[in-house]
Motif scaffolding. Structure first.
Motif, mmCIF file in Angstrom:
data_model
loop_
_atom_site.group_PDB
_atom_site.id
_atom_site.type_symbol
_atom_site.label_atom_id
_atom_site.label_comp_id
_atom_site.label_asym_id
_atom_site.label_seq_id
_atom_site.Cartn_x
_atom_site.Cartn_y
_atom_site.Cartn_z
ATOM 1 N N HIS A 194 -5.886 -6.359 7.765
ATOM 2 C CA HIS A 194 -5.519 -4.922 6.703
ATOM 3 C C HIS A 194 -5.152 -4.133 7.742
ATOM 4 C CE1 HIS A 194 -7.058 -3.002 2.487
ATOM 5 N NE2 HIS A 194 -6.472 -1.992 3.590
ATOM 6 N N GLN A 196 -4.365 0.285 7.521
ATOM 7 C CA GLN A 196 -4.130 1.892 6.602
ATOM 8 C C GLN A 196 -3.690 2.767 7.023
ATOM 9 O OE1 GLN A 196 -7.408 3.891 7.985
ATOM 10 N NE2 GLN A 196 -7.578 5.194 6.341
ATOM 11 N N ARG A 219 3.993 7.017 3.014
ATOM 12 C CA ARG A 219 4.408 5.897 2.617
ATOM 13 C C ARG A 219 5.984 5.254 3.183
ATOM 14 N NH1 ARG A 219 2.907 8.806 -3.140
ATOM 15 N NH2 ARG A 219 1.220 7.942 -3.992
ATOM 16 N N ALA A 222 4.896 2.728 5.190
ATOM 17 C CA ALA A 222 4.544 1.046 4.859
ATOM 18 C C ALA A 222 5.861 0.575 4.281
ATOM 19 C CB ALA A 222 3.479 1.985 3.431
ATOM 20 N N PRO A 233 -1.982 -6.720 3.549
ATOM 21 C CA PRO A 233 -1.938 -5.502 2.369
ATOM 22 C C PRO A 233 -2.528 -4.127 2.866
ATOM 23 C CG PRO A 233 -3.371 -7.239 2.436
ATOM 24 C CD PRO A 233 -3.051 -7.983 3.082
ATOM 25 N N MET A 234 -1.840 -3.190 3.029
ATOM 26 C CA MET A 234 -1.753 -1.507 2.992
ATOM 27 C C MET A 234 -2.124 -0.610 2.386
ATOM 28 S SD MET A 234 1.513 -1.481 5.369
ATOM 29 C CE MET A 234 2.385 -2.901 3.790
ATOM 30 N N ASP A 235 -3.139 0.320 2.987
ATOM 31 C CA ASP A 235 -3.601 1.643 2.129
ATOM 32 C C ASP A 235 -3.002 3.169 2.822
ATOM 33 O OD1 ASP A 235 -5.523 0.343 0.317
ATOM 34 O OD2 ASP A 235 -7.172 0.229 1.950
ATOM 35 N N VAL A 236 -1.798 3.580 1.704
ATOM 36 C CA VAL A 236 -1.329 4.670 2.683
ATOM 37 C C VAL A 236 -2.454 6.008 2.016
ATOM 38 C CG1 VAL A 236 0.551 3.727 2.733
ATOM 39 C CG2 VAL A 236 -0.072 4.736 0.630
ATOM 40 N N GLU A 237 -2.583 6.801 3.113
ATOM 41 C CA GLU A 237 -3.422 8.552 3.264
ATOM 42 C C GLU A 237 -2.462 9.318 3.612
ATOM 43 O OE1 GLU A 237 -8.122 9.886 3.812
ATOM 44 O OE2 GLU A 237 -7.690 7.555 4.527
ATOM 45 N N ASN A 276 -10.711 -2.964 4.192
ATOM 46 C CA ASN A 276 -11.149 -1.626 4.519
ATOM 47 C C ASN A 276 -12.270 -0.555 4.024
ATOM 48 O OD1 ASN A 276 -10.974 0.793 5.688
ATOM 49 N ND2 ASN A 276 -8.896 1.792 3.621
ATOM 50 N N ASP A 278 -13.744 1.950 5.754
ATOM 51 C CA ASP A 278 -14.381 3.447 5.746
ATOM 52 C C ASP A 278 -14.453 4.527 4.623
ATOM 53 O OD1 ASP A 278 -13.600 5.493 7.171
ATOM 54 O OD2 ASP A 278 -11.605 6.134 6.930
#
Length: 278
Positions: A194, A196, A219, A222, A233-237, A276, A278
């Motif tokens: 994963h 982040q 983004r 990513a 899999p990617m999360d963006v914040e 993830n 968190d």
């Protein structure tokens, strides 16, 4: 669980800083099959023989991140992608000891054995041993550490090297640093589960605008990874200016203030070997 943010052994190349990538997967069993280590990664085994002292516990840190905490007669094994790490042994219990980091060379396709020895004041120090001694010791050690490290590595990009001021469009020169990240990720495809990606800005300007800008930049990173074949899999914040790392940057808007606040403008990539949470 908050991600560990302290990191050591960093490499700076065009705004790219990264710890040596490692994973906390334990290769279970005292025999430690060599086939558990691929040709593109190494492995480090840290072990503690029976010494009868359960009051003081050595905690094992690799590049600033904990990978094991050893009671007497326990070991911890960690896969490593890279050719060197920084190893630190801290002590918990009756004596609290931070420990000193030492650089340790890692050989791809092989296991490096480190014996933890106790010194007079209930603190511990690492001792690199040869393969024969390490394998012999592991025959008498049946338990793995109960800590499983889900953190793999943290990568920090200086956004001034990726984006023009007040822009979320990647500059052509950004490809050098981002392509290196792609290569690092692909070198350990089974380790990273994963990703982040977190964008940060400095405090100059409107908070809401900075929040949106930091998200757009995360983004953009990513999207670049995905276009280069990273299918993890990617999360963006975006966290805007809420987490500054600078101190004592004062004064009105000026080129000097912009320069002082430069470390706040960053994109942080957390590479994880678990989901993830968190």
């Amino acid at each position: 669980m908050k991600f560990l943010r302290s990191f050591l052994s960093v490499l700076l190349v065009t705004g790219y800083m990264v710890t040596k990538i490692f994973a906390g997967d334990l290769l279970y069993g005292p025999t430690l099959e060599q086939t558990g280590v691929s040709s593109t990664e190494g492995s480090i085994v840290v072990y503690r023989e029976e010494d009868g002292d359960t009051r003081s516990t050595p905690a094992i840190f690799i590049d600033g991140n904990i990978v094991g905490s050893l009671l007497p007669g326990e070991f911890s094994q960690t896969k490593v992608c890279g050719d060197a790490i920084k190893l630190r042994i801290a002590t918990r219990g009756g004596v609290v000891y931070k420990g000193q980091s030492q650089r340790l060379k890692i050989h791809q396709g092989k296991i490096t054995y480190v014996k933890i020895t106790q010194i007079a004041d209930h603190t511990f120090r690492p001792l690199i041993v040869n393969e024969t001694e390490g394998e012999e010791a592991l025959r008498n050690i049946k338990r793995t550490s109960n800590i499983l490290n889900r953190y793999v590595a943290q990568v920090k990009f200086d956004t001034d090297s990726l984006f023009a001021f007040d822009s979320a469009r990647l500059m052509p020169s950004a490809s050098r640093a981002l392509d290196k990240l792609v290569r690092d990720i692909k070198s350990c495809p089974s380790q990273i589960k994963h990703i982040q990606i977190i964008g940060h800005t400095d405090r100059i300007g409107d908070k809401a605008y900075n929040q949106k800008l930091s998200l757009k930049r995360a983004r953009a990173v990513a999207d670049y990874l995905a276009k280069r074949g990273v299918a993890i899999p990617m999360d963006v914040e975006g966290r805007g200016s809420s987490e500054p790392v600078t101190r004592n940057c004062r004064g009105r808007f000026s080129s000097k203030l912009i320069e002082c606040l430069q470390p706040d403008r960053r994109v942080v990539v957390n590479l994880l070997n678990g989901a993830n949470n968190d």
